[in-house]
Design a protein around this motif. Structure first.
Motif, PDB file in Angstrom:
ATOM      1  N   VAL A 172     -53.783  90.093  49.370  1.00  0.00           N
ATOM      2  CA  VAL A 172     -54.085  89.846  48.308  1.00  0.00           C
ATOM      3  C   VAL A 172     -55.407  88.466  48.220  1.00  0.00           C
ATOM      4  N   ILE A 173     -54.427  87.409  48.635  1.00  0.00           N
ATOM      5  CA  ILE A 173     -54.652  85.690  48.734  1.00  0.00           C
ATOM      6  C   ILE A 173     -54.632  85.538  50.113  1.00  0.00           C
ATOM      7  N   ALA A 174     -54.644  86.215  51.147  1.00  0.00           N
ATOM      8  CA  ALA A 174     -54.966  86.941  52.637  1.00  0.00           C
ATOM      9  C   ALA A 174     -54.754  84.976  52.950  1.00  0.00           C
ATOM     10  N   MET A 175     -53.391  85.538  53.424  1.00  0.00           N
ATOM     11  CA  MET A 175     -52.787  83.999  53.250  1.00  0.00           C
ATOM     12  C   MET A 175     -51.164  84.252  54.878  1.00  0.00           C
ATOM     13  N   PRO A 176     -51.627  85.164  55.766  1.00  0.00           N
ATOM     14  CA  PRO A 176     -49.958  85.286  56.216  1.00  0.00           C
ATOM     15  C   PRO A 176     -49.438  84.868  57.045  1.00  0.00           C
ATOM     16  N   ARG A 177     -50.194  83.199  57.641  1.00  0.00           N
ATOM     17  CA  ARG A 177     -49.072  82.301  58.323  1.00  0.00           C
ATOM     18  C   ARG A 177     -48.287  81.928  57.599  1.00  0.00           C
ATOM     19  N   LEU A 178     -48.662  81.981  55.541  1.00  0.00           N
ATOM     20  CA  LEU A 178     -47.173  81.672  55.013  1.00  0.00           C
ATOM     21  C   LEU A 178     -46.472  82.123  54.964  1.00  0.00           C
ATOM     22  N   ASP A 179     -46.253  83.805  55.554  1.00  0.00           N
ATOM     23  CA  ASP A 179     -45.486  85.054  54.597  1.00  0.00           C
ATOM     24  C   ASP A 179     -43.980  84.247  54.586  1.00  0.00           C
ATOM     25  N   PHE A 180     -44.565  84.915  56.000  1.00  0.00           N
ATOM     26  CA  PHE A 180     -42.493  84.484  57.410  1.00  0.00           C
ATOM     27  C   PHE A 180     -41.799  83.539  56.771  1.00  0.00           C
ATOM     28  N   PRO A 181     -42.529  82.254  56.669  1.00  0.00           N
ATOM     29  CA  PRO A 181     -41.776  81.327  56.407  1.00  0.00           C
ATOM     30  C   PRO A 181     -41.337  80.901  54.632  1.00  0.00           C
ATOM     31  N   LEU A 182     -42.123  81.449  54.560  1.00  0.00           N
ATOM     32  CA  LEU A 182     -41.608  81.751  52.319  1.00  0.00           C
ATOM     33  C   LEU A 182     -40.493  82.642  52.633  1.00  0.00           C
ATOM     34  N   GLN A 183     -41.098  83.826  52.929  1.00  0.00           N
ATOM     35  CA  GLN A 183     -40.362  84.614  52.999  1.00  0.00           C
ATOM     36  C   GLN A 183     -38.234  84.054  53.481  1.00  0.00           C
ATOM     37  N   TYR A 184     -38.534  83.142  54.562  1.00  0.00           N
ATOM     38  CA  TYR A 184     -37.017  82.619  55.423  1.00  0.00           C
ATOM     39  C   TYR A 184     -36.893  81.702  53.507  1.00  0.00           C
ATOM     40  N   LEU A 185     -37.529  81.220  53.024  1.00  0.00           N
ATOM     41  CA  LEU A 185     -36.999  79.897  51.810  1.00  0.00           C
ATOM     42  C   LEU A 185     -36.481  81.571  50.535  1.00  0.00           C
ATOM     43  N   LEU A 186     -37.230  82.110  50.089  1.00  0.00           N
ATOM     44  CA  LEU A 186     -37.068  83.399  49.089  1.00  0.00           C
ATOM     45  C   LEU A 186     -35.884  84.046  50.067  1.00  0.00           C
ATOM     46  N   MET A 187     -34.744  84.819  50.799  1.00  0.00           N
ATOM     47  CA  MET A 187     -33.849  84.827  51.943  1.00  0.00           C
ATOM     48  C   MET A 187     -33.200  83.479  51.354  1.00  0.00           C
ATOM     49  N   VAL A 188     -32.754  82.183  51.829  1.00  0.00           N
ATOM     50  CA  VAL A 188     -32.188  81.109  51.394  1.00  0.00           C
ATOM     51  C   VAL A 188     -31.861  80.941  49.580  1.00  0.00           C
ATOM     52  N   LEU A 189     -33.004  80.878  48.945  1.00  0.00           N
ATOM     53  CA  LEU A 189     -32.622  81.362  47.530  1.00  0.00           C
ATOM     54  C   LEU A 189     -32.503  82.374  47.426  1.00  0.00           C
ATOM     55  N   PHE A 190     -31.714  83.200  47.876  1.00  0.00           N
ATOM     56  CA  PHE A 190     -31.510  85.016  47.337  1.00  0.00           C
ATOM     57  C   PHE A 190     -30.055  84.286  47.244  1.00  0.00           C
ATOM     58  N   LEU A 191     -29.971  83.974  48.863  1.00  0.00           N
ATOM     59  CA  LEU A 191     -28.556  83.886  49.237  1.00  0.00           C
ATOM     60  C   LEU A 191     -27.993  83.353  48.266  1.00  0.00           C
TER      61      LEU A 191
END
Length: 237
Positions: free
Chosen positions: A54-73
């Protein structure tokens, strides 16, 4: 529309496989937290689609997923932040290694071409993704069945009222391990877009090796502290 639904569906199972692998690696409860984990996986799948398509920023996807997993844990399961960051980093680098081995295997047999590593859709991508997901589920199942994994992280929710000494040698190791994992995730993105598979696999394996060593150290210190506490109780009695 169909490709978007397929992307989100695979993203859901991918996120579910990753978080399950992280929890099983550190012998943390999965089934007891199944509702929270399912909600997390749905959220990550939608987030990944938003970032990439949608916003075409794939390079930020994985680092932000890591941060979101940390927040989830941290907030979802109640694990202390530095342990959440360490376990998420270790588990995600393990999952990266798994995906890279699947990709190299597929490339060797001609199922995937070298430039496919930068794509987000296509039959070859789906095959690699599904193979990685099923392999991660199988590894998680085996670890759970035979009690493999590290046990130094106590069962959540943790006691956040109890003060934590972050300057102990062990805690400093976990913090350093978290930073190394996060840097590795950032370097992974650079090498991914350069299609440097060997370099990517090398640094990812090295990072997981460091995390594995720190985790072994954590289990050793946890066992030693338990023995010491037992000895003290015996002396007092």
């Amino acid at each position: 529309m169909l490709s978007a639904l397929l992307y989100i569906l695979l993203g859901f199972f991918d996120a579910l496989a990753a978080v399950t692998l992280v929890l099983k690696l550190y012998m943390l409860p999965v089934w007891e937290n199944r509702r929270k984990i399912l909600i997390y996986a749905i959220g990550i799948a939608l987030f990944s689609y938003l970032m990439r398509e949608v916003i075409a920023m794939p390079r930020l996807d994985f680092p932000l997923q890591y941060l979101l997993m940390v927040l989830f844990l941290r907030f979802g399961l109640g694990i202390k932040t530095y342990l959440a960051a360490f376990s998420a980093g270790s588990g995600l680098t393990a999952y990266i290694n798994l995906q890279l081995f699947v990709y190299i295997f597929a490339n060797f047999f001609g199922v995937a071409q070298p430039d496919i590593i930068n794509n987000t859709s296509g039959s070859s991508i789906y095959v690699i993704q599904l193979a990685s997901i099923f392999t991660a589920y199988f590894i998680s199942f085996v670890m759970g069945k035979y009690n493999f994994g590290f046990s130094f992280i106590i069962q959540p929710p943790h006691d956040f009222l109890k003060s934590e000494n972050y300057l102990t040698p062990l805690n400093k190791m976990f913090i350093i391990g978290s930073l190394i994992s996060f840097v590795t995730i950032l370097v992974t993105l650079y090498m991914l877009y350069k299609s440097n598979t060997i370099g990517l696999l090398s640094i990812s394996l090295l990072t997981f090796g460091i995390s594995y060593f720190f985790s072994e150290k954590g289990d050793y210190e946890d066992a030693r502290n338990a023995i010491e506490a037992h000895r003290i109780r015996n002396k007092e009695s």
